[in-house]
Design an enzyme around this catalytic site. Structure first.
Site, mmCIF file in Angstrom:
data_model
loop_
_atom_site.group_PDB
_atom_site.id
_atom_site.type_symbol
_atom_site.label_atom_id
_atom_site.label_comp_id
_atom_site.label_asym_id
_atom_site.label_seq_id
_atom_site.Cartn_x
_atom_site.Cartn_y
_atom_site.Cartn_z
ATOM 1 N N GLU A 235 -10.312 -2.689 4.011
ATOM 2 C CA GLU A 235 -9.038 -2.087 4.373
ATOM 3 C C GLU A 235 -8.954 -0.699 3.740
ATOM 4 O OE1 GLU A 235 -6.321 -6.022 4.931
ATOM 5 O OE2 GLU A 235 -6.480 -5.379 2.874
ATOM 6 N N ASP B 226 0.773 -1.250 0.000
ATOM 7 C CA ASP B 226 0.000 0.000 0.000
ATOM 8 C C ASP B 226 0.805 1.302 0.000
ATOM 9 O OD1 ASP B 226 -1.610 -2.081 0.829
ATOM 10 O OD2 ASP B 226 -2.304 -1.105 2.644
HETATM 11 C C1 FRU Z 1 -3.900 -3.546 2.747
HETATM 12 C C2 FRU Z 1 -3.237 -3.976 4.047
HETATM 13 C C3 FRU Z 1 -3.635 -3.040 5.161
HETATM 14 C C4 FRU Z 1 -2.500 -3.189 6.123
HETATM 15 C C5 FRU Z 1 -1.314 -3.401 5.213
HETATM 16 C C6 FRU Z 1 -0.306 -4.380 5.745
HETATM 17 O O1 FRU Z 1 -3.264 -4.019 1.617
HETATM 18 O O2 FRU Z 1 -3.570 -5.315 4.345
HETATM 19 O O3 FRU Z 1 -4.888 -3.322 5.726
HETATM 20 O O4 FRU Z 1 -2.349 -2.054 6.934
HETATM 21 O O5 FRU Z 1 -1.821 -3.871 3.985
HETATM 22 O O6 FRU Z 1 0.851 -4.408 4.970
#
Ligand code: FRU
Length: 505
Positions: free
Chosen positions: A209, A24
């Site tokens: 998310e 992300d």
């Molecule tokens: C989304 C996610 C978020 C988390 C991060 C962990 O892709 O799963 O929810 O904060 O990636 O790397």
């Protein structure tokens, strides 16, 4: 075993870290004329783990410079996703009036031996007094916990709520799934506001998310402002695996009400998707820029296969940053994506192949060398004259049938991207082959395609339809082929602009 490097798939226009794993985008922020992105990064390997915030900067959103890891994982925690705001009025007291602090809210995932049980997630604060390069953890840590503790309370996205003069945070309890809203006067003390989550949308095992909430003027009219809640959904997205959906509605400073819920809430296709391709996730807005034309960036990948994509020595790349608007299309307010002005200026500065209108009988036409390249900007408009479907094949090699097929079906009124013959597809059985979007009936269609070394971004219907897909073509597959099937089609407009002839980098 060390894999051979794959420079042929290193994108030119999209950010990748020099090496190792990235997911992300975190805390994208425009500050002092510089765009910063932070991102979920593993500083030690090409697979997910040791989550830290990597860091890169750009002045044009096309050329990025990678910096030292901004916030590394440590013995007591991993650092998951979050956001950054410029605290211009020094509401936190962490900066000064002329030197505002950049404030990051992020998720701490605690480990064995920390102050919390292993796996607990809570929101922490760090701040930077040097414009985002070095970060200090705030002494109260975490600043926001859920009671009872949760292993899935994460992804704080913070923005300034002007009508109420306070900060608003969206987070998720990812496995509920539900979005939780909070408010704060100082970015440190947070009060619960409300929950958002239409029950009909959820599926067994679906996670939510990276939620974000932001206002947009409808059709450019500030007096008709609406609020958009954009959410990462994994799995069960429209293209399979992880994807980005959105809800349009109102926000009164406390509660978000969605107005675009479909009457039959059980079908994912009935919801609005920011992207119909497989590779657009965890999209978030830049803060610090002009609020009227927010800029977004996402992770160009899919949790279904992200750990197995065949790029080396890096894994993971960003989407092209794009501006967001809200337009009435087919009587519905739709989120619309458009490349930003830096990209448009780059395209305008290059020589394009623009043959003028031409008709194509059923069959294929390989475009001339002036339209070749593995990094291209393409605009085309097609009209059916009996053809069942027509479109372009990009990153094609005419000899062996390799190519990524972008087609409009005049009978079914669908726009599709077919990557089943795009190159490597064997690295995961879950690398979905074709992405199909229902379009309103029309005799002609305009399509904008951004082709990079390992991706296509296809935009249509004023940017309300986006298909973002990774591809892994063989070197040398750099032709564009126009095609019509089952009859003839007219290309009423075509511009192919190679972007690499003078070197973007
Ligand atoms: C989304 C996610 C978020 C988390 C991060 C962990 O892709 O799963 O929810 O904060 O990636 O790397």
């Amino acid at each position: 075993a060390t894999q051979a490097a794959t420079p042929q798939w290193r994108p030119e226009l999209h950010y990748t870290p020099h090496k190792y794993w990235m997911n992300d985008p975190n805390g994208p922020v425009f500050y002092n004329g510089v765009y910063h992105i932070f991102y979920q990064y593993n500083p030690m390997a090409s697979e997910w783990g040791n989550m830290s915030w990597g860091h890169a900067t750009s002045t044009d959103l096309l050329h990025w410079q990678e910096h030292a890891v901004a916030m590394p994982f440590s013995h007591d925690r991993d650092i998951f996703s979050g956001s950054v705001v410029v605290d211009r009025n020094n509401t936190s007291g962490l900066g000064t009036a002329d030197k505002p602090a950049l404030v990051a809210l992020y998720t701490s995932v605690f480990k064995e031996g920390s102050s919390h049980s292993a796996g607990i997630q809570a929101q922490s604060l760090a701040y930077s007094l040097d414009g985002g390069f070095t970060w200090q953890a705030y002494h109260k840590d975490p600043v926001l916990t859920l009671s009872p503790d949760s292993m899935h309370f994460r992804d704080p996205a913070v923005s300034w709520y002007e009508p109420g003069h306070y900060w608003v945070m969206t987070t998720v309890v990812a496995d509920a799934p539900v979005v939780k809203l909070y408010r704060s006067d100082n970015l440190i003390d947070w009060t619960f506001l409300s929950d958002f989550g239409p029950a009909g949308f959820t599926r067994p095992g679906m996670l939510w998310e990276m939620p974000s909430l932001f206002p947009l003027p409808l059709d450019g009219d500030a007096s008709r402002q609406k609020w958009v809640m954009m959410i990462g959904v994994n799995p069960w997205s429209i293209a399979g695996g992880s994807g980005t959906t959105y809800f349009v509605g109102s926000f009164d400073g406390r509660t978000f009400h969605a107005e675009n819920l479909p009457p039959d809430g059980s079908d994912p296709a009935a919801y609005d998707w920011a992207d119909h391709g497989a590779d657009h996730y965890a999209a978030i807005l830049f803060s610090g820029g002009p609020a009227a034309t927010p800029l977004t960036i996402g992770w160009m990948n899919n949790w279904d296969y992200a750990n197995t994509v065949p790029t080396e020595p890096w894994k993971g790349q960003m989407t092209l940053p794009m501006t967001l608007g809200l337009k009435t299309i087919n009587n519905r307010p739709r989120l619309c994506f458009a490349p930003d002005a830096h990209y448009t200026a780059l395209v305008a500065s290059r020589k394009s192949y623009s043959p003028g209108a031409f008709q194509l009988a059923s069959g294929q036409k390989v475009l001339p060398d002036a339209a070749r390249g593995d990094v291209l900007d393409i605009h085309f408009e097609i009209q059916g004259n009996g053809a069942r479907s027509a479109g372009l094949i990009v990153r094609a090699s005419p000899d062996d049938g390799t190519g990524t097929r972008i087609a409009y079906d005049f009978d079914r009124h669908t726009l599709s991207v077919d990557r089943s013959h795009s190159g490597r597809t064997d690295f995961s059985p879950r690398f979905s082959r074709e992405h199909i979007v229902n379009m309103p009936p029309a005799r002609s269609l305009s399509v904008h395609v951004i082709v990079d070394r390992n991706s296509v971004e296809v935009l249509s219907l004023e940017g309300s339809v986006v298909i973002t897909d990774l591809i892994f073509p063989p070197s040398g597959a750099d032709h564009v082929i126009a095609f019509a099937e089952g009859g003839s089609a007219t290309f009423t407009h075509l511009d192919v602009t190679p972007l690499m002839d003078h070197g973007v980098r």
